[in-house]
Design a protein around this motif. Structure first.
Motif, PDB file in Angstrom:
ATOM      1  N   UNK A  33      -2.289   6.109   9.506  1.00  0.00           N
ATOM      2  CA  UNK A  33      -1.290   5.913   8.451  1.00  0.00           C
ATOM      3  C   UNK A  33      -1.545   6.886   7.309  1.00  0.00           C
ATOM      4  N   UNK A  34      -0.486   7.546   6.855  1.00  0.00           N
ATOM      5  CA  UNK A  34      -0.633   8.520   5.774  1.00  0.00           C
ATOM      6  C   UNK A  34      -0.045   7.976   4.468  1.00  0.00           C
ATOM      7  N   UNK A  35       0.486   6.753   4.498  1.00  0.00           N
ATOM      8  CA  UNK A  35       1.251   6.284   3.338  1.00  0.00           C
ATOM      9  C   UNK A  35       0.842   4.923   2.823  1.00  0.00           C
ATOM     10  N   UNK A  36      -0.364   4.516   3.077  1.00  0.00           N
ATOM     11  CA  UNK A  36      -0.791   3.218   2.551  1.00  0.00           C
ATOM     12  C   UNK A  36      -1.151   2.257   3.660  1.00  0.00           C
ATOM     13  N   UNK A  37      -1.707   1.100   3.271  1.00  0.00           N
ATOM     14  CA  UNK A  37      -2.249   0.165   4.259  1.00  0.00           C
ATOM     15  C   UNK A  37      -1.152  -0.549   5.048  1.00  0.00           C
ATOM     16  N   UNK A  38      -1.428  -0.836   6.309  1.00  0.00           N
ATOM     17  CA  UNK A  38      -0.486  -1.619   7.105  1.00  0.00           C
ATOM     18  C   UNK A  38      -0.601  -3.087   6.710  1.00  0.00           C
TER      19      UNK A  38
ATOM     20  N   UNK B 241      -7.476   0.305   1.601  1.00  0.00           N
ATOM     21  CA  UNK B 241      -7.951  -0.587   0.531  1.00  0.00           C
ATOM     22  C   UNK B 241      -8.917   0.202  -0.343  1.00  0.00           C
TER      23      UNK B 241
ATOM     24  N   UNK C 169      -6.974   3.065  -2.259  1.00  0.00           N
ATOM     25  CA  UNK C 169      -6.231   2.577  -3.427  1.00  0.00           C
ATOM     26  C   UNK C 169      -7.173   2.439  -4.621  1.00  0.00           C
TER      27      UNK C 169
ATOM     28  N   UNK D  72      -0.715   8.933  -4.940  1.00  0.00           N
ATOM     29  CA  UNK D  72      -0.706   7.989  -3.830  1.00  0.00           C
ATOM     30  C   UNK D  72       0.687   7.364  -3.661  1.00  0.00           C
TER      31      UNK D  72
ATOM     32  N   UNK E  52       4.255   7.468  11.026  1.00  0.00           N
ATOM     33  CA  UNK E  52       3.970   6.136  10.495  1.00  0.00           C
ATOM     34  C   UNK E  52       5.299   5.559  10.009  1.00  0.00           C
TER      35      UNK E  52
ATOM     36  N   UNK F 143      -4.487  -4.495  -0.217  1.00  0.00           N
ATOM     37  CA  UNK F 143      -4.663  -4.711  -1.657  1.00  0.00           C
ATOM     38  C   UNK F 143      -3.350  -5.195  -2.302  1.00  0.00           C
TER      39      UNK F 143
ATOM     40  N   UNK G 200      -1.220  -3.130  -4.656  1.00  0.00           N
ATOM     41  CA  UNK G 200      -0.569  -1.931  -4.117  1.00  0.00           C
ATOM     42  C   UNK G 200       0.704  -2.282  -3.341  1.00  0.00           C
TER      43      UNK G 200
ATOM     44  N   UNK H 183       3.915   0.004  -2.297  1.00  0.00           N
ATOM     45  CA  UNK H 183       4.170   0.415  -0.916  1.00  0.00           C
ATOM     46  C   UNK H 183       5.622   0.133  -0.553  1.00  0.00           C
TER      47      UNK H 183
ATOM     48  N   UNK I  69       7.634   2.847  -1.944  1.00  0.00           N
ATOM     49  CA  UNK I  69       7.592   4.040  -1.100  1.00  0.00           C
ATOM     50  C   UNK I  69       8.563   3.898   0.068  1.00  0.00           C
TER      51      UNK I  69
END
Lengths: 158, 337
Positions: free
Chosen positions: A82-87, A107, A110, A122, B145, B186, B189, B193, B196
């Motif tokens: 993943x390049x855009x944040x947590x799943x 995590x 961030x 981010x 993704x 988190x 965040x 997200x 985004x």
């Protein structure tokens, strides 16, 4: 190395500063790279890059480094890339869905981003990974791009 | 409720200028109705009747059905295949696309194929890891993704281009969705997200199971502060738990599902745990609909699909509205005559 990687992310601000000093030096050396030829510089440079970033970030040499936008946590270590944040699968303790005994890359990322001056990068949506760049030097690519942009603006202003 | 320009079953709606798709789900949401979607579990068979049987239990209660794409990394009938069957009789499926099993070439092909068959809603997901399913030895693809997937499909729709830049002559007119899980860290965040995802093209959001209302309210409040709620329709996920044991098992084994102790205790203390699970679901729906920015609910009633109709009915969220199903309009006309 896993423990080094976590340590680096805890000091993401410092590593951001180091890179911000390092990048202009590489750009200054553009004439040198040009003389050697970017193509020929590629092999030794990617080796050096792999050694440094492999040790510090567990770098996977995707060739399009996004560390400045990921809180200095290499997102290619995410088992889903993943390049855009947590799943949505992150465990309640902040560990990875796939590797239960490891911290989620995002995590940590961030947290890292909050220690960085430009941590809000981010929030930008990242492009899909270009798998044809895999194994190549991200540093040289950046330097080449910056130098090219500089030349173009110089030409325009003339 | 029948729209004034209601098409024949299986035909698209006339194209409205502020709509991305010609589909029913977008129509219902933009008209300001409280929408209900449900999860359609794909069969482990090649029999089309198995799909229709599973769809039929929702008749008259849902505005869209999510055709899941190997959810939980288990192998079932494909999402594209189910959508082909469902659109044929006029249903409005939400075609789920997961990044786990296909690369960008296959995915974009499926988007065109799905849209050509009349799929008007697509939900872009990353997908569960292969370790969660029945083929843990499979190669995880994750070429894109969920974020780059959203951008890709939006580009196909709005710029009439593949990711490569090659032109698409007839663009897929789809209403784009994404998933969100406010209940996994988190937490601070998570609204970012979602921001985004909206920036990448998401027009509606379905969330994972929502049992923790305070956490969800916090998520929605932060999303409002970020100005997201005017830009997206949020459908929180709900579902009945069959028993305290099931709930505990799900909490421990299914990635990303958070069930607070109070819910499990309430289930454990009930005489009829299954009934209590449904009652909890109804209570949650009623609480959720009062939260600012909630446009509907997404019901995931795995192995309790037949309970969805009663849950929705008793929750009262449809306010007497009867979502479309094959044969609905004939029945309504008969009643009126």
């Amino acid at each position: 190395m896993y423990s080094v990687r976590l340590w680096v992310v805890r000091h993401a601000g410092a590593f951001e500063r180091i890179y911000n000093m390092f990048e202009p030096v590489l750009v200054k050396l553009h004439p040198v790279w040009n003389k050697i030829g970017y193509q020929r510089a590629e092999k030794p440079m990617s080796k050096i890059e792999q050694a440094c970033k492999g040790l510090l970030f567990d770098c996977k040499m995707c060739g399009q480094c996004a560390l400045s936008s990921t809180g200095m946590s290499c997102s290619m270590n995410c088992p889903k890339n993943l390049r855009n944040g947590p799943c949505g699968g992150v465990r309640l303790n902040g560990n990875c869905e796939v590797y239960a005994d490891r911290r989620c890359v995002w995590v940590e990322g961030w947290k890292g981003s909050q220690k960085m001056k430009n941590g809000d990068r981010i929030f930008a949506v990242q492009k899909p990974v270009d798998f044809s760049q895999q194994g190549s030097s991200s540093w040289l690519r950046v330097v080449r791009q910056i130098s090219k942009n500089k030349e173009q603006t110089r030409e325009k202003s003339q | 409720m029948i729209f004034h320009d209601e098409p024949n079953a299986g035909d698209p709606f006339p194209h409205l200028p502020d709509h991305s798709s010609q589909g029913r789900l977008e129509r219902v949401l933009r008209a300001g109705h409280f929408a209900v979607t449900s999860e359609l579990a794909p069969p482990d068979s090649a029999n089309p009747e198995d799909v229709y049987d599973r769809a039929r239990v929702f008749d008259g209660y849902v505005d869209g059905m999510n055709a899941t794409d190997g959810s939980g990394a288990n192998c079932h009938m494909s999402s594209v295949g189910m959508c082909a069957l469902l659109t044929r009789v006029g249903y409005s499926p939400v075609m789920q696309i997961s990044c786990r099993d296909k690369n960008r070439i296959a995915i974009q092909g499926d988007v065109l194929g799905g849209a050509a068959m009349g799929v008007t809603n697509m939900l872009c997901l990353t997908g569960d890891g292969v370790q969660a399913g029945d083929h843990p030895e499979a190669k995880p693809v994750f070429d894109l993704d969920c974020m780059s997937l959203l951008e890709t499909v939006r580009g196909m729709r709005d710029k009439h281009e593949f990711l490569s830049g090659r032109t698409i002559t007839d663009a897929p007119k789809v209403f784009l969705g994404a998933a969100s899980n406010p209940f996994a860290p988190p937490y601070d965040f998570r609204p970012h997200r979602m921001a985004k995802k909206i920036a990448a093209g998401a027009q509606f959001i379905q969330t994972n199971y929502c049992f923790d209302i305070p956490r969800f309210k916090e998520f929605m409040a932060r999303s409002r502060d970020l100005g997201l709620l005017e830009k997206v329709f949020v459908l929180p996920g709900v579902g009945p738990m069959a028993s305290a044991r099931t709930a505990t098992w799900i909490r421990n084994n299914v990635p990303g599902i958070h069930i607070p102790d109070e819910v499990i205790n309430r289930l454990a203390g009930a005489k009829d745990q299954k009934k209590e699970g449904q009652q909890i679901c109804i209570d949650l729906i009623q609480e959720l609909r009062e939260i600012e920015g909630v446009s509907g609910v997404h019901v995931m009633a795995y192995r309790q699909e037949e309970a969805v109709a009663e849950i929705i009915d008793r929750s009262g969220v449809l306010d007497g509205r009867v979502p479309w199903y094959p044969g609905r309009d004939e029945e309504l006309l008969k009643e009126r005559a």
